[in-house]
Scaffold this motif. Sequence first.
Motif, short mmCIF file in Angstrom:
data_model
loop_
_atom_site.label_atom_id
_atom_site.label_comp_id
_atom_site.label_asym_id
_atom_site.label_seq_id
_atom_site.Cartn_x
_atom_site.Cartn_y
_atom_site.Cartn_z
N PHE A 107 0.84 -1.20 0.00
CA PHE A 107 0.00 0.00 0.00
C PHE A 107 0.88 1.25 0.00
O PHE A 107 1.94 1.27 0.64
CB PHE A 107 -0.92 0.03 1.24
CG PHE A 107 -1.84 -1.17 1.33
CD1 PHE A 107 -3.09 -1.12 0.74
CD2 PHE A 107 -1.43 -2.32 1.99
CE1 PHE A 107 -3.93 -2.23 0.82
CE2 PHE A 107 -2.26 -3.42 2.08
CZ PHE A 107 -3.52 -3.38 1.48
N ARG A 108 0.42 2.29 -0.73
CA ARG A 108 1.09 3.60 -0.70
C ARG A 108 0.35 4.47 0.31
O ARG A 108 -0.85 4.68 0.22
CB ARG A 108 1.06 4.26 -2.08
CG ARG A 108 1.67 5.67 -2.09
CD ARG A 108 1.51 6.32 -3.44
NE ARG A 108 2.40 5.72 -4.41
CZ ARG A 108 2.13 5.67 -5.72
NH1 ARG A 108 0.98 6.10 -6.17
NH2 ARG A 108 3.00 5.13 -6.54
N VAL A 109 1.10 4.96 1.29
CA VAL A 109 0.49 5.68 2.41
C VAL A 109 -0.02 7.03 1.97
O VAL A 109 0.71 7.84 1.38
CB VAL A 109 1.49 5.84 3.57
CG1 VAL A 109 0.88 6.69 4.69
CG2 VAL A 109 1.91 4.49 4.10
N THR A 110 -1.30 7.28 2.25
CA THR A 110 -1.91 8.61 2.08
C THR A 110 -2.71 8.91 3.35
O THR A 110 -2.27 9.67 4.21
CB THR A 110 -2.81 8.66 0.83
OG1 THR A 110 -3.76 7.57 0.89
CG2 THR A 110 -1.99 8.55 -0.45
N GLU A 132 0.41 1.14 16.34
CA GLU A 132 -1.03 1.38 16.28
C GLU A 132 -1.69 0.46 15.27
O GLU A 132 -2.76 -0.12 15.53
CB GLU A 132 -1.28 2.85 15.91
CG GLU A 132 -2.76 3.22 15.78
CD GLU A 132 -2.94 4.65 15.30
OE1 GLU A 132 -4.09 5.02 15.03
OE2 GLU A 132 -1.92 5.38 15.19
N LEU A 133 -1.07 0.29 14.12
CA LEU A 133 -1.62 -0.59 13.08
C LEU A 133 -1.61 -2.04 13.55
O LEU A 133 -2.56 -2.80 13.28
CB LEU A 133 -0.81 -0.45 11.79
CG LEU A 133 -0.94 0.89 11.06
CD1 LEU A 133 0.09 0.98 9.93
CD2 LEU A 133 -2.36 1.04 10.50
N THR A 134 -0.55 -2.44 14.24
CA THR A 134 -0.47 -3.81 14.75
C THR A 134 -1.60 -4.09 15.72
O THR A 134 -2.20 -5.18 15.71
CB THR A 134 0.88 -4.05 15.43
OG1 THR A 134 1.94 -3.84 14.48
CG2 THR A 134 0.97 -5.46 15.98
N ALA A 135 -1.93 -3.11 16.56
CA ALA A 135 -3.01 -3.29 17.52
C ALA A 135 -4.35 -3.42 16.80
O ALA A 135 -5.22 -4.19 17.22
CB ALA A 135 -3.04 -2.12 18.50
N ILE A 136 -4.53 -2.66 15.72
CA ILE A 136 -5.79 -2.72 14.97
C ILE A 136 -5.93 -4.05 14.24
O ILE A 136 -7.00 -4.67 14.25
CB ILE A 136 -5.86 -1.55 13.96
CG1 ILE A 136 -5.92 -0.21 14.69
CG2 ILE A 136 -7.07 -1.72 13.04
CD1 ILE A 136 -5.83 0.99 13.77
N LEU A 137 -4.84 -4.51 13.62
CA LEU A 137 -4.89 -5.74 12.83
C LEU A 137 -4.89 -6.99 13.69
O LEU A 137 -5.34 -8.05 13.26
CB LEU A 137 -3.69 -5.79 11.87
CG LEU A 137 -3.64 -4.69 10.80
CD1 LEU A 137 -2.32 -4.77 10.02
CD2 LEU A 137 -4.83 -4.79 9.86
N GLY A 138 -4.40 -6.88 14.93
CA GLY A 138 -4.30 -8.05 15.78
C GLY A 138 -3.35 -9.07 15.17
O GLY A 138 -2.33 -8.72 14.56
N ARG A 139 -3.70 -10.35 15.29
CA ARG A 139 -2.86 -11.40 14.71
C ARG A 139 -3.37 -11.86 13.36
O ARG A 139 -2.93 -12.87 12.82
CB ARG A 139 -2.77 -12.58 15.67
CG ARG A 139 -2.05 -12.28 16.97
CD ARG A 139 -1.56 -13.55 17.62
NE ARG A 139 -0.62 -14.28 16.78
CZ ARG A 139 0.70 -14.04 16.73
NH1 ARG A 139 1.23 -13.08 17.46
NH2 ARG A 139 1.47 -14.76 15.94
N GLN A 140 -4.34 -11.11 12.81
CA GLN A 140 -4.86 -11.48 11.50
C GLN A 140 -3.93 -11.03 10.38
O GLN A 140 -3.96 -11.60 9.28
CB GLN A 140 -6.24 -10.85 11.29
CG GLN A 140 -7.27 -11.27 12.31
CD GLN A 140 -7.52 -12.75 12.28
OE1 GLN A 140 -7.81 -13.32 11.23
NE2 GLN A 140 -7.40 -13.40 13.43
N ALA A 141 -3.10 -10.04 10.64
CA ALA A 141 -2.16 -9.53 9.63
C ALA A 141 -1.07 -8.77 10.35
O ALA A 141 -1.19 -8.44 11.53
CB ALA A 141 -2.88 -8.63 8.62
N ASN A 159 -9.68 -4.42 4.11
CA ASN A 159 -9.94 -3.03 4.53
C ASN A 159 -8.69 -2.26 4.95
O ASN A 159 -8.80 -1.16 5.48
CB ASN A 159 -10.94 -3.03 5.69
CG ASN A 159 -12.28 -3.65 5.29
OD1 ASN A 159 -12.77 -3.43 4.19
ND2 ASN A 159 -12.86 -4.43 6.19
N VAL A 160 -7.51 -2.85 4.73
CA VAL A 160 -6.29 -2.16 5.13
C VAL A 160 -6.10 -0.88 4.32
O VAL A 160 -5.53 0.10 4.81
CB VAL A 160 -5.07 -3.10 5.00
CG1 VAL A 160 -3.77 -2.34 5.20
CG2 VAL A 160 -5.17 -4.22 6.02
N GLY A 161 -6.59 -0.89 3.09
CA GLY A 161 -6.47 0.31 2.26
C GLY A 161 -7.12 1.52 2.91
O GLY A 161 -6.66 2.66 2.72
#
Length: 562
Positions: A222-225, A234-243, A280-282
């Motif tokens: 993904f290209r960050v915008t 923060e992203l790791t906490a949102i994704l959990g162990r799913q990604a 939904n990571v995008g």
Amino acid sequence: MFGPLVEILRNSPEIALFLVLCIGYAIGQIRFGPIQLGGICGTLIAALVVGQLGIRLDDSVKNVFFMLFIFALGYAGGPQFFANLDAKGLRLGLLCVVEVVAVLALVLAATVLLSLDQGTAAGLMAGAATESAVVGTATDAISKLSLSPADIAQLQANVVTAYSITYVFGLIAIVVVTSQVFPLLLRVDLRAEADKLWKTMGGGADDPAAASATPEMVGRVFRVTVGRGRSVGELTAILGRQASIERVVRNGQSLAVEPDLHLRVGDRVLAIGRRSALVNVGELLGQEFADTTAFDTVVETTEVVANRREWFGRGLQALEAVLPTTVQVVGVARDGHAMPLLNDLTLQRGDVLKLYGPAPDVATAIAQVGDRVIASTRSNISFAATGILLGVFIGSFSAKIGGIPFSLGTGGGALLTGLAFGWYQSKHPHRLSVPADALALMKDLGLATFIACVGLASGPQALALVQKFGIALPLVGIAVAVVPASISLFVGHRLLRLEAPVLLGAIAGQQCSTPALSAVQNAAGNATPLLGYTITYAISNVVLPLMGPLIVALAGLVHHTT
């Protein structure tokens, strides 16, 4: 018209053998709703029909293939059998005790009431309990009786004939009662109970049936915008162990992926995980980027056998908590069955975990779990042959139990050494031994050839047994299948307080009935019945074959005293 063909089969019985296997497995593939006879029962039916032509193979062929089968059966079941000798396994093992005691009592009662001979009694037990291995251990025990060759041949013929008659009725009965009748007796909505158990154990709420299968793992760049300013933590906490966030490239340079790394506009981020989690990571980062040339991360899927003692009896979630965040557990197999991926799934010795992630992190995870499974098609023939030789030696000993001569025979001996050798292999998976595919071929071809040989030899005597007992054997077969299951239903529900899906799966396992498991899973809507099935199946699949010599001895004693 068929004279030349019959003559060919009589002169070349090996042709008849493969003809029976061909026809038998074709018959076994026919499905009637949830009922499927399977290749072994189909082979026996075909062998009994072709056997009317008076075709017989040498006994050595039968004996060799039976020893291959029974050793492979023990070898494949050894890890799970010993893994279940703990508090939880022995608790569910009570249902296997119910199965063995009730079946023995019912068969002995039928022996008295119907004046069954030893062969018919053993065949009744094998068929009604849907355990084909009992045919082998019982016929082996009969061959050692102090009787004339003609009487031994007749008793062995009665084993397979009684088995073929009662197997069909026992199979249908256990499938119907476990999936249809027992949920009504428990007064539960099995699908709702299974869904509730799934969620309680940490399963997803959307599609539990699909979640039990191995999830598809993917990588996306993904290209960050919109994600500017977000940290990796923060992203790791949102994704959990799913990604997980695996790589971050900024201005052509790869950055160290640390929790306090904050993303900037234009950063390119590689995320690895389950496809559903990356959809939904995008929305968190930005648009998906097609050019992945800057990302040379090597990911792999590896199987590892769990043999670190600290994980036995603990949940899958506890294990995942200590693995590298980039490594996903995408599958758990137990005794050849794909287990549901639930947070509270209790790990056992010998479970095979499928790990997915970057190669260096997977190597770290393997060291924490156990040993990498060697993917090889080479078999250590010396190892297997040694096990069979030891089994034959052990089976040659006999002893009197309560005045009844009892011997494990070559079948029981090879089964025990198979258990020991299989357990040893599970402790040392990094050593080359007998691959799973080779074991499957040994079991299938060994048992099918043995059944075909016995069926061909028994063909001429089969009709006489059918005419003698008529409908009595099928009715007794249904009783021998249903009564132990009904007792286990009461014990499991009232005494053990088992959840309905687990209890019904355990009852299918104590009967060693895969069709019954399939029917229960279809009724439940997910894989939770496997949680009970694998334990009782592993125990019954070992204990029931050992009952072959015992039922021959007990039936002989009953027959003699009456």
